[in-house]
Design an enzyme around this catalytic site. Sequence first.
Site, short mmCIF file in Angstrom:
data_model
loop_
_atom_site.label_atom_id
_atom_site.label_comp_id
_atom_site.label_asym_id
_atom_site.label_seq_id
_atom_site.Cartn_x
_atom_site.Cartn_y
_atom_site.Cartn_z
N SER A 80 3.35 -8.19 0.98
CA SER A 80 4.18 -8.14 2.19
C SER A 80 4.47 -9.57 2.59
O SER A 80 3.71 -10.49 2.23
CB SER A 80 3.42 -7.44 3.32
OG SER A 80 4.03 -7.68 4.58
N TYR A 99 -4.20 -5.58 8.26
CA TYR A 99 -3.08 -5.60 7.31
C TYR A 99 -2.89 -7.01 6.74
O TYR A 99 -2.76 -7.19 5.52
CB TYR A 99 -1.80 -5.14 8.02
CG TYR A 99 -0.63 -4.91 7.10
CD1 TYR A 99 -0.58 -3.78 6.29
CD2 TYR A 99 0.44 -5.80 7.06
CE1 TYR A 99 0.50 -3.55 5.45
CE2 TYR A 99 1.52 -5.58 6.24
CZ TYR A 99 1.55 -4.45 5.43
OH TYR A 99 2.63 -4.23 4.60
#
Length: 257
Positions: A144, A157
Amino acid sequence: MSKLAGKIAVITGADSGMGKAMAAVFAREGAHVAITYHSDQQGAQDTLEQVRKAGGRGLVRQVDVRDEHSVSALFKAVDEELGTPDILVNNAGTGKSKPITELTTEEFDLVIKTDLYGPFFCAREFIRRRQQVGGQGKILNITSVHDSIPSPNNVPYGAAKGGLLTMTRSLALELAPLKINVNAIAPGLIRTPMTEARVDDPQKREEELPNIPWKRPGYPEEIAELALYLVSPESDYVTGQNFTIDGGLEMNWGQGA
């Protein structure tokens, strides 16, 4: 000639979004695809139909990537039904947006186990099989932009994706003697079932899209075409790299300070 003719690919989280798009593109280029899902069985079956329509063989398995025994069972099924895998895409992931003071240990564990342990378990099974056949193969990890860009209220995350990026680089060095390429794609805002509520919310669009120079979300198919390059023979000299695809978001970070 098809770029992946006869190759066998394992794609985790291929029931929707980027995983589904990658399965379709890989099959279009001649690959056979193992499709995993966590809860959306119908989505996984839809992906299987796309693979078959493209002329590929496929299988569908419900897998909990947090559980090494579930991952091991997946790879045994791939061995038996498709053959030794040539390609692994670690795509399955999840997130939890909360202030750290409100985050439970169980919620932190859920994200770390899914987004970091999952790729570790899958890579370990994949690499063992490639060793047995003399090496070569491709591993692609979906990270990401938040593997590098900090995001408030998203500690697990960011920790998981940052760890996955470093795992990618470490494995690239470790596996170079076996000629196993290991790379990553770092998507920005991509329109998937996980993000569509944000993308379709006018207020969220007004807040977020101005930060993206391209002024739109990306699409799963755009990720899939880049993934195709990274798992094809064309990328044999590419390893340990992280490819950002975000409409310019990462370059825009910090502008106006």
